[in-house]
Write a protein that holds these residues in place. Sequence first.
Motif, PDB file in Angstrom:
ATOM      1  N   HIS A   1      31.395  41.299  35.893  1.00 19.49           N
ATOM      2  CA  HIS A   1      32.126  41.709  37.084  1.00 19.49           C
ATOM      3  C   HIS A   1      31.935  43.264  36.865  1.00 19.49           C
ATOM      4  CE1 HIS A   1      33.402  37.964  38.498  1.00 19.49           C
ATOM      5  NE2 HIS A   1      33.394  37.608  37.212  1.00 19.49           N
ATOM      6  N   GLY A   2      31.088  44.003  36.237  1.00 21.13           N
ATOM      7  CA  GLY A   2      31.036  45.341  36.040  1.00 21.13           C
ATOM      8  C   GLY A   2      30.793  46.168  37.122  1.00 21.13           C
ATOM      9  N   LEU A   3      30.341  45.757  38.498  1.00 23.96           N
ATOM     10  CA  LEU A   3      29.926  46.610  39.703  1.00 23.96           C
ATOM     11  C   LEU A   3      30.103  45.660  40.579  1.00 23.96           C
ATOM     12  CD1 LEU A   3      28.583  49.042  40.088  1.00 23.96           C
ATOM     13  CD2 LEU A   3      26.236  48.013  40.216  1.00 23.96           C
TER      14      LEU A   3
ATOM     15  N   GLU B   1      35.567  46.184  34.120  1.00 27.71           N
ATOM     16  CA  GLU B   1      34.918  44.831  34.450  1.00 27.71           C
ATOM     17  C   GLU B   1      36.295  43.848  34.254  1.00 27.71           C
ATOM     18  OE1 GLU B   1      31.824  41.635  32.649  1.00 27.71           O
ATOM     19  OE2 GLU B   1      31.746  43.588  32.145  1.00 27.71           O
ATOM     20  N   ALA B   2      37.081  43.999  33.443  1.00 25.49           N
ATOM     21  CA  ALA B   2      38.294  42.986  33.187  1.00 25.49           C
ATOM     22  C   ALA B   2      39.100  43.066  34.431  1.00 25.49           C
ATOM     23  CB  ALA B   2      38.979  43.142  31.953  1.00 25.49           C
ATOM     24  N   ALA B   3      39.351  44.390  35.038  1.00 25.56           N
ATOM     25  CA  ALA B   3      40.069  44.558  36.326  1.00 25.56           C
ATOM     26  C   ALA B   3      39.466  44.144  37.462  1.00 25.56           C
ATOM     27  CB  ALA B   3      40.712  45.867  36.463  1.00 25.56           C
ATOM     28  N   ASN B   4      38.258  44.148  37.739  1.00 28.93           N
ATOM     29  CA  ASN B   4      37.254  43.664  38.661  1.00 28.93           C
ATOM     30  C   ASN B   4      37.522  42.016  38.811  1.00 28.93           C
ATOM     31  OD1 ASN B   4      36.658  45.997  39.509  1.00 28.93           O
ATOM     32  ND2 ASN B   4      34.530  45.975  38.582  1.00 28.93           N
ATOM     33  N   ALA B   5      37.181  41.324  37.551  1.00 28.34           N
ATOM     34  CA  ALA B   5      37.310  39.824  37.405  1.00 28.34           C
ATOM     35  C   ALA B   5      38.476  39.403  37.860  1.00 28.34           C
ATOM     36  CB  ALA B   5      37.075  39.469  35.954  1.00 28.34           C
ATOM     37  N   SER B   6      39.809  40.040  37.466  1.00 27.05           N
ATOM     38  CA  SER B   6      41.085  39.733  37.767  1.00 27.05           C
ATOM     39  C   SER B   6      41.404  39.837  39.326  1.00 27.05           C
ATOM     40  CB  SER B   6      42.165  40.457  37.200  1.00 27.05           C
ATOM     41  OG  SER B   6      43.448  40.261  37.417  1.00 27.05           O
ATOM     42  N   ARG B   7      40.824  40.954  39.947  1.00 31.44           N
ATOM     43  CA  ARG B   7      40.779  40.927  41.422  1.00 31.44           C
ATOM     44  C   ARG B   7      40.155  39.944  42.186  1.00 31.44           C
ATOM     45  NH1 ARG B   7      39.433  46.476  44.998  1.00 31.44           N
ATOM     46  NH2 ARG B   7      39.483  45.301  47.102  1.00 31.44           N
ATOM     47  N   ALA B   8      38.928  39.750  41.559  1.00 32.78           N
ATOM     48  CA  ALA B   8      38.047  38.759  42.396  1.00 32.78           C
ATOM     49  C   ALA B   8      38.797  37.396  42.271  1.00 32.78           C
ATOM     50  CB  ALA B   8      36.735  38.606  41.518  1.00 32.78           C
ATOM     51  N   GLU B   9      39.335  37.232  41.021  1.00 30.77           N
ATOM     52  CA  GLU B   9      40.043  35.762  41.113  1.00 30.77           C
ATOM     53  C   GLU B   9      41.355  35.824  42.184  1.00 30.77           C
ATOM     54  OE1 GLU B   9      42.297  32.988  37.718  1.00 30.77           O
ATOM     55  OE2 GLU B   9      42.126  35.101  37.172  1.00 30.77           O
ATOM     56  N   ALA B  10      42.001  36.841  42.218  1.00 32.04           N
ATOM     57  CA  ALA B  10      43.062  36.617  43.244  1.00 32.04           C
ATOM     58  C   ALA B  10      42.560  36.891  44.445  1.00 32.04           C
ATOM     59  CB  ALA B  10      43.870  38.367  42.849  1.00 32.04           C
ATOM     60  N   GLU B  11      41.530  37.424  45.069  1.00 31.08           N
ATOM     61  CA  GLU B  11      40.925  37.316  46.530  1.00 31.08           C
ATOM     62  C   GLU B  11      40.622  35.980  46.840  1.00 31.08           C
ATOM     63  OE1 GLU B  11      38.625  40.577  47.459  1.00 31.08           O
ATOM     64  OE2 GLU B  11      40.214  42.111  47.227  1.00 31.08           O
ATOM     65  N   PHE B  12      40.150  35.360  45.955  1.00 27.89           N
ATOM     66  CA  PHE B  12      39.797  33.739  45.973  1.00 27.89           C
ATOM     67  C   PHE B  12      40.766  32.784  45.768  1.00 27.89           C
ATOM     68  CE2 PHE B  12      35.484  35.796  46.623  1.00 27.89           C
ATOM     69  CZ  PHE B  12      35.025  34.940  47.364  1.00 27.89           C
ATOM     70  N   ARG B  13      41.912  33.240  45.511  1.00 27.94           N
ATOM     71  CA  ARG B  13      43.152  32.421  45.078  1.00 27.94           C
ATOM     72  C   ARG B  13      43.443  31.372  46.078  1.00 27.94           C
ATOM     73  NH1 ARG B  13      47.092  35.543  42.004  1.00 27.94           N
ATOM     74  NH2 ARG B  13      45.420  35.460  40.628  1.00 27.94           N
ATOM     75  N   ASP B  14      43.531  31.764  47.216  1.00 25.47           N
ATOM     76  CA  ASP B  14      44.000  30.976  48.488  1.00 25.47           C
ATOM     77  C   ASP B  14      42.759  30.511  49.301  1.00 25.47           C
ATOM     78  OD1 ASP B  14      46.717  31.352  47.521  1.00 25.47           O
ATOM     79  OD2 ASP B  14      46.547  33.152  48.829  1.00 25.47           O
ATOM     80  N   ILE B  15      41.590  30.423  48.885  1.00 30.39           N
ATOM     81  CA  ILE B  15      40.549  30.287  49.375  1.00 30.39           C
ATOM     82  C   ILE B  15      39.719  28.897  48.846  1.00 30.39           C
ATOM     83  CG2 ILE B  15      38.149  30.619  50.197  1.00 30.39           C
ATOM     84  CD1 ILE B  15      39.114  33.587  50.259  1.00 30.39           C
ATOM     85  N   ARG B  16      39.861  27.715  49.426  1.00 30.47           N
ATOM     86  CA  ARG B  16      39.041  26.462  48.798  1.00 30.47           C
ATOM     87  C   ARG B  16      37.579  26.632  48.760  1.00 30.47           C
ATOM     88  NH1 ARG B  16      38.419  20.390  50.379  1.00 30.47           N
ATOM     89  NH2 ARG B  16      38.306  19.385  48.302  1.00 30.47           N
TER      90      ARG B  16
END
Length: 386
Positions: A240-242, A134-149
Amino acid sequence: MGQHMASMFVLPKEWTDTMKVLQDKCEPTQYNDLEVLFLSDMGAPIEELFDDFDPNPIGVASLAQVHVGHHKESGARVAVKIQHPHLAEFCEVDMEMVDITLGWVKYWFPQFEFTWLGEEMRTNLPKEMNFVIEAANASRAEAEFRDIRASLYIPKVIVSSKRVLIMEYIQGGRVDDLAYLADHNVDRNKVAIELSRIFNQMVLLNGWFHADPHPGNLLIRPSPPGSRSPYNFEIVLLDHGLYFDIDRKLRVNYSKLWLSLMAPASRPVLQERRKYAELVGNIDSDLYPVFEAAITGRAALEGSWEEIEDNKFRRASSVIDMVPQTDEEKDAIRHAVSQGDGILLSVLDVLRRVPRRVLMVLKLNDLTRSLDLALMTTHSNVPFSS
């Protein structure tokens, strides 16, 4: 899956009402049991890591509960997600019981094929029970929206173990709390648009999406200083578990299916709709009307479902042409599902046939549609058409 069934309008009301208790009626674990688990996983007692720790949970879900505390090392107020202690112990027993039960259902009622549900459970439940994932998913989700307003905000993870997750605490209201939205001058139409945009971005562009955005997993708060949100609010996504990935070919075909649903009905358009339904969902022409209804949340478009007696409501040419759903239309489709010859079995057949990724997209679609309805918006409530 019970939560998913509770949000599926194509199933009989008796079914969905029965399943609704699975969404938020969970019993908390006693604090003494949590202390034992915390010590086992973190190697230190709760009082050693926190200046204060509220023993009363602020939320209780089926897999875990959440407490608020002040973390000594980071100096931050945090949300602490702790798994129910005996979950792993009974998980295998639960899954065996599901397999046996579904096997007997299939034996006595071959038309009710649910064995895929047990297979899905065995695949996904271990992932949800590991908070490191879940922690890894949360980190990836944040990264994928980092450059999106966008208005999306992902709480920062501070510490994670398999059964304990310490993360940034966010103060806010439920995203469907209309009184909270009004008190903070938040436009609920804009909230619905942002929810649609966020999850469309995940499904159609990122190809990796959060599969459980029910209201308990979504908070809303006023935009803090420095926020990237284009509005005066942020939508905070929890749990962010699933997550599921969706490959490019499926995303393209799914997009083309929606484009055909948005186009005015004509013979070529009707053919396109069925063509992409087959490519996306493994759905043949006979089952297409049920699949279309599951996607759009409506009874039928023109030329789709002749079996429904629709003389009391107007059938739209496309999802763009849809008017707000009337009580007559709701009654018609409930009647068709509960009384129509073979229609309920067709619904179950659709759920069995569609690829698992598509089933999760349908679940996401249902949940976002339910949010749109709860927000009492004044625009279209077809979430993937915006």
